[in-house]
Design a protein around this motif. Sequence first.
Motif, mmCIF file in Angstrom:
data_model
loop_
_atom_site.group_PDB
_atom_site.id
_atom_site.type_symbol
_atom_site.label_atom_id
_atom_site.label_comp_id
_atom_site.label_asym_id
_atom_site.label_seq_id
_atom_site.Cartn_x
_atom_site.Cartn_y
_atom_site.Cartn_z
ATOM 1 N N GLY A 54 0.833 -1.187 0.000
ATOM 2 C CA GLY A 54 0.000 0.000 0.000
ATOM 3 C C GLY A 54 0.869 1.240 0.000
ATOM 4 N N VAL A 55 0.575 2.178 -0.897
ATOM 5 C CA VAL A 55 1.349 3.415 -0.935
ATOM 6 C C VAL A 55 0.608 4.498 -0.165
ATOM 7 C CG1 VAL A 55 2.510 2.811 -3.087
ATOM 8 C CG2 VAL A 55 0.413 4.160 -3.176
ATOM 9 N N THR A 56 1.355 5.305 0.560
ATOM 10 C CA THR A 56 0.758 6.240 1.520
ATOM 11 C C THR A 56 0.629 7.662 0.987
ATOM 12 O OG1 THR A 56 2.907 6.768 2.503
ATOM 13 C CG2 THR A 56 1.715 4.881 3.412
ATOM 14 N N TYR A 57 1.031 7.891 -0.255
ATOM 15 C CA TYR A 57 1.024 9.244 -0.815
ATOM 16 C C TYR A 57 -0.190 9.485 -1.713
ATOM 17 C CZ TYR A 57 2.978 6.476 -4.619
ATOM 18 O OH TYR A 57 3.172 5.515 -5.573
ATOM 19 N N GLY A 58 -1.083 8.508 -1.814
ATOM 20 C CA GLY A 58 -2.226 8.625 -2.720
ATOM 21 C C GLY A 58 -3.480 9.083 -2.003
ATOM 22 N N MET A 59 -4.596 8.371 -2.266
ATOM 23 C CA MET A 59 -5.886 8.804 -1.758
ATOM 24 C C MET A 59 -6.076 8.491 -0.277
ATOM 25 S SD MET A 59 -8.451 10.520 -2.581
ATOM 26 C CE MET A 59 -7.900 10.728 -4.278
ATOM 27 N N HIS A 60 -5.335 7.518 0.247
ATOM 28 C CA HIS A 60 -5.469 7.155 1.653
ATOM 29 C C HIS A 60 -4.122 7.287 2.362
ATOM 30 C CE1 HIS A 60 -9.166 5.441 0.024
ATOM 31 N NE2 HIS A 60 -9.621 5.446 1.253
ATOM 32 N N SER A 61 -4.174 7.770 3.585
ATOM 33 C CA SER A 61 -2.959 8.045 4.350
ATOM 34 C C SER A 61 -2.401 6.770 4.971
ATOM 35 C CB SER A 61 -3.279 9.048 5.465
ATOM 36 O OG SER A 61 -4.145 8.435 6.424
ATOM 37 N N THR A 87 -4.423 -2.558 7.443
ATOM 38 C CA THR A 87 -4.586 -3.576 6.401
ATOM 39 C C THR A 87 -3.593 -4.723 6.563
ATOM 40 O OG1 THR A 87 -3.112 -2.368 4.902
ATOM 41 C CG2 THR A 87 -5.477 -1.898 4.746
ATOM 42 N N GLY A 88 -2.522 -4.493 7.307
ATOM 43 C CA GLY A 88 -1.570 -5.557 7.585
ATOM 44 C C GLY A 88 -0.582 -5.850 6.477
ATOM 45 N N VAL A 89 -0.457 -4.934 5.494
ATOM 46 C CA VAL A 89 0.479 -5.158 4.398
ATOM 47 C C VAL A 89 1.649 -4.186 4.502
ATOM 48 C CG1 VAL A 89 -1.381 -5.971 2.911
ATOM 49 C CG2 VAL A 89 -0.662 -3.570 2.768
ATOM 50 N N GLU A 90 2.667 -4.407 3.667
ATOM 51 C CA GLU A 90 3.789 -3.480 3.592
ATOM 52 C C GLU A 90 3.294 -2.118 3.105
ATOM 53 O OE1 GLU A 90 6.871 -4.024 4.434
ATOM 54 O OE2 GLU A 90 6.965 -6.202 4.619
ATOM 55 N N LEU A 91 3.816 -1.038 3.698
ATOM 56 C CA LEU A 91 3.457 0.313 3.287
ATOM 57 C C LEU A 91 4.695 1.035 2.773
ATOM 58 C CD1 LEU A 91 1.062 1.406 6.191
ATOM 59 C CD2 LEU A 91 0.456 0.389 3.979
ATOM 60 N N ALA A 92 4.513 1.804 1.696
ATOM 61 C CA ALA A 92 5.626 2.539 1.081
ATOM 62 C C ALA A 92 5.249 4.007 0.958
ATOM 63 C CB ALA A 92 5.950 1.960 -0.297
ATOM 64 N N ASP A 93 6.197 4.877 1.239
ATOM 65 C CA ASP A 93 5.949 6.314 1.175
ATOM 66 C C ASP A 93 6.283 6.917 -0.181
ATOM 67 O OD1 ASP A 93 5.080 6.414 3.847
ATOM 68 O OD2 ASP A 93 7.143 6.557 4.568
ATOM 69 N N SER A 94 6.802 6.108 -1.098
ATOM 70 C CA SER A 94 7.078 6.569 -2.460
ATOM 71 C C SER A 94 6.987 5.379 -3.395
ATOM 72 C CB SER A 94 8.467 7.206 -2.564
ATOM 73 O OG SER A 94 9.473 6.213 -2.401
ATOM 74 N N ILE A 95 6.818 5.653 -4.681
ATOM 75 C CA ILE A 95 6.772 4.552 -5.638
ATOM 76 C C ILE A 95 8.145 3.892 -5.761
ATOM 77 C CG2 ILE A 95 7.259 5.904 -7.735
ATOM 78 C CD1 ILE A 95 5.026 4.192 -9.099
ATOM 79 N N SER A 96 9.204 4.655 -5.522
ATOM 80 C CA SER A 96 10.551 4.073 -5.542
ATOM 81 C C SER A 96 10.735 3.088 -4.396
ATOM 82 C CB SER A 96 11.604 5.183 -5.456
ATOM 83 O OG SER A 96 11.540 6.017 -6.593
ATOM 84 N N GLU A 97 10.186 3.410 -3.233
ATOM 85 C CA GLU A 97 10.267 2.492 -2.099
ATOM 86 C C GLU A 97 9.469 1.219 -2.396
ATOM 87 O OE1 GLU A 97 9.345 2.328 2.717
ATOM 88 O OE2 GLU A 97 8.985 4.183 1.594
#
Length: 223
Positions: free
Chosen positions: A188-195, A202-212
């Motif tokens: 899940g990426v954190t820079y889009g529609m949801h923080s 959700t229990g999944v890996e979270l990334a703060d950028s698409i590169s991450e």
Amino acid sequence: MAIQLALFDIAGTALRDGSNVVEAVAAAMAENGYPRDPEACRQLMGLPKPLMIAELLGEDSDPNLVRRIHDDFVTRMVRFYHVEPGVCEVEGASTVFERLRGAGVKVALDTSLSRPVADAMIYRTGWADRIDASVACDEVSRGRPHTNMIFEAMRRTGVEMPGHVAKVGDTPSDIQAGLSAGCGLVVGVTYGMHSREELRGTGVELADSISEACDMVLAAVTA
């Protein structure tokens, strides 16, 4: 299983969206006599837009009204992606696609928007030669949070096992689809529609950028 396919959501994940889709849905609703409620729209992001509109209409929902509002929305979005000067990819998206394909990972896009809107986004960003496939929600029988788009992307890219797929998206419905399909990696990426706070449960890996997110996929290529 080693990752063979990275499947990215488009608007909000690979394409910088802000609140453009939300505003277009709200405007289409208002044009047809319903109050503008961008926050209610935001909470339903990731769902196929006809389903989203039906949810917003509630007891007033009927197929003809949903179709009319959705047609209005599609017209607005195709125009937006063709002419709006600020349309651009999330910083580093094209480089991410190149890195993944250079490592032997196929790249596909999926979207809760229809094919005409998807084509406008892909054309505007010049991604046609940087990806291996794309799937729009009107090309499958059920969109997110169901798994149909994931399995269609697999079919189009020749990937046989969902454990070989990394699903990357910015909404709970992206994540639910990836988990339900049994994807080998769900990010899940954190820079889009949801923080980050909204996606944390959700229990999944979270990334703060698409590169991450790309780094997470590459780490799973040889896992």
